[in-house]
Write a protein that holds these residues in place. Structure first.
Motif, mmCIF file in Angstrom:
data_model
loop_
_atom_site.group_PDB
_atom_site.id
_atom_site.type_symbol
_atom_site.label_atom_id
_atom_site.label_comp_id
_atom_site.label_asym_id
_atom_site.label_seq_id
_atom_site.Cartn_x
_atom_site.Cartn_y
_atom_site.Cartn_z
ATOM 1 N N TYR A 216 0.851 -1.193 0.000
ATOM 2 C CA TYR A 216 0.000 0.000 0.000
ATOM 3 C C TYR A 216 0.884 1.239 0.000
ATOM 4 O O TYR A 216 1.981 1.245 0.567
ATOM 5 C CB TYR A 216 -0.886 0.053 1.252
ATOM 6 N N GLU A 248 -2.923 3.793 -2.961
ATOM 7 C CA GLU A 248 -2.551 2.972 -4.106
ATOM 8 C C GLU A 248 -2.338 1.557 -3.598
ATOM 9 O O GLU A 248 -1.565 1.320 -2.663
ATOM 10 C CB GLU A 248 -1.276 3.496 -4.750
ATOM 11 N N PHE A 250 -1.452 -2.462 -4.510
ATOM 12 C CA PHE A 250 -0.775 -3.320 -5.482
ATOM 13 C C PHE A 250 -0.971 -4.768 -5.076
ATOM 14 O O PHE A 250 -0.708 -5.149 -3.930
ATOM 15 C CB PHE A 250 0.714 -2.970 -5.532
ATOM 16 N N ASN A 254 -1.500 -5.854 -10.643
ATOM 17 C CA ASN A 254 -2.200 -4.620 -10.987
ATOM 18 C C ASN A 254 -2.165 -3.631 -9.827
ATOM 19 O O ASN A 254 -2.087 -4.014 -8.656
ATOM 20 C CB ASN A 254 -3.658 -4.917 -11.347
ATOM 21 N N ARG A 255 -2.254 -2.351 -10.199
ATOM 22 C CA ARG A 255 -2.370 -1.295 -9.210
ATOM 23 C C ARG A 255 -3.743 -0.637 -9.337
ATOM 24 O O ARG A 255 -4.198 -0.359 -10.441
ATOM 25 C CB ARG A 255 -1.272 -0.230 -9.397
ATOM 26 N N SER A 256 -4.384 -0.409 -8.199
ATOM 27 C CA SER A 256 -5.657 0.307 -8.190
ATOM 28 C C SER A 256 -5.563 1.433 -7.181
ATOM 29 O O SER A 256 -4.744 1.384 -6.253
ATOM 30 C CB SER A 256 -6.826 -0.626 -7.845
ATOM 31 N N THR A 257 -6.380 2.462 -7.369
ATOM 32 C CA THR A 257 -6.342 3.615 -6.476
ATOM 33 C C THR A 257 -7.754 4.020 -6.075
ATOM 34 O O THR A 257 -8.728 3.672 -6.739
ATOM 35 C CB THR A 257 -5.652 4.822 -7.152
#
Length: 348
Positions: A216, A248, A250, A254-257
């Motif tokens: 994170y 953010e 991970f 994939n990375r998501s926000t």
């Protein structure tokens, strides 16, 4: 003009899976973000009846999405479709049409019955002297340009992307310019929940705990954009300052926000009022006390309201039934509540 082929083969079994977003009412959030992929649709013969599909000659395997504008400006977008999530596979013919803009209230009320020719996004604008994009495209290309000119923060757009080949794959959308508008990627995975309003002096804990996450990062908008907060690498963050925060996440691939606005409102100060004394002129045991005469001595800050109660419990609860002024009374203790009009839980 689309090209059609008849293929003959033997002993081939296909399993078709329809994505949940194959109808407008189940549109998925969509944005431009690194590392995010959006599965396409297979096994659905055509999009629903009702919307005006403009230039599309057919609408097989529909995938419905919605966008929300984050930063106002012009957006120059690239839509792609590929057999692999990392887009190193075979390109797939991608067609699309977009409608908007819609206000948030309009979108939440439902816009699927209002996808008309009039609110189809027009083809307009160019980037670096490239050809003009369209709000609708039905070519054989695996890559399409899509521009939104003059987008405004908070606007919503509906986008239909079709899969002419019927092959399973993935869709992504990239922003080609970094000096204009942006899409809100917080709608993809709103792990932080709705915006928070609280009182000064309290600690708000933001929780972005996500299954499968391996790391994170936390960011804070300092007025010049998002800046990473050093040392904050856990799934939670304690905050005491008003502002916009971003996490953010991970998962190893994939990375998501997600972003959230936290607002701290002032807790008022209440000055102890003086005792009010009157003579019982008519000897009936009571006199009318004008309680509001105390207001200016208790608090004069703008945006604060003062009310009076007959018990501490009622004052803490802010319940109705407070004595009106003037208040006919004998000797009695009155309790005063001062609260912030913007957030009534902030009180003294």
């Amino acid at each position: 003009m689309k090209k059609f082929f008849v293929l003959f083969t033997f002993l081939v079994f296909n399993l078709f899976l329809a994505a949940q977003n194959s109808s407008c009412a189940n549109a998925d959030p969509f944005c431009t973000t690194d590392g995010a992929d959006f599965p396409n649709t297979t096994g659905v013969s055509s999009a629903e009846v009702g919307p005006n599909y403009g230039c599309l000659g057919s609408e097989p395997n529909p995938a419905w999405f919605y966008l929300k504008i984050d930063r106002s400006g012009d957006l120059f977008l690239l839509i792609e479709q590929n057999t692999l999530a990392d887009f190193t596979g075979a390109g797939l013919d991608v067609d699309f049409i977009a409608w908007g803009p819609f206000t948030e209230a309009e979108y939440l009320a439902g816009v699927c019955d209002d996808l008309t020719a009039e609110n189809t996004v027009p083809g307009q604008g160019t980037l670096n002297n490239t050809s003009s994009s369209q709000g609708c495209s039905y070519t054989t290309s695996e890559v399409e340009n899509f521009n939104i000119i003059g987008a405004v923060t908070g606007e919503y757009y509906i986008v239909l992307i079709t899969n002419f080949s019927g092959r399973a794959g993935f869709i992504r959308m990239n922003l080609l310019n970094d000096d204009g508008g942006t899409t809100d990627c917080g709608i993809l995975n709103p792990v932080l929940g709705p915006d928070i309003v609280d009182c000064e002096g309290t600690i708000v804990t933001l929780d972005g705990t996500t299954d499968g996450a391996v790391s994170y990062k936390w960011f804070f908008d300092d007025g010049n954009g998002m800046v990473e907060i050093p040392g904050e690498t856990s799934s939670t963050l304690n905050v005491t300052v008003t502002g916009t925060y971003k996490i953010e996440i991970f998962d190893g691939t994939n990375r998501s926000t997600d972003e959230i606005d936290v607002t701290f409102n002032a807790t008022p100060t209440a000055t102890q009022p003086s005792t009010m004394i009157q003579c019982d002129d008519d000897n009936n045991g009571t006199m009318p006390f004008v309680l509001t005469d105390q207001d200016t001595s208790i608090n004069t800050d703008a945006g604060m309201s003062i009310t009076y109660y007959l018990s501490q419990a009622e004052g803490d609860a802010g319940t109705t039934g407070a004595p009106t002024s003037p208040y006919e009374s004998g000797t009695k203790t009155i309790y005063v509540r001062v609260e912030n009009d913007l957030h009534t839980d902030c009180y003294s």
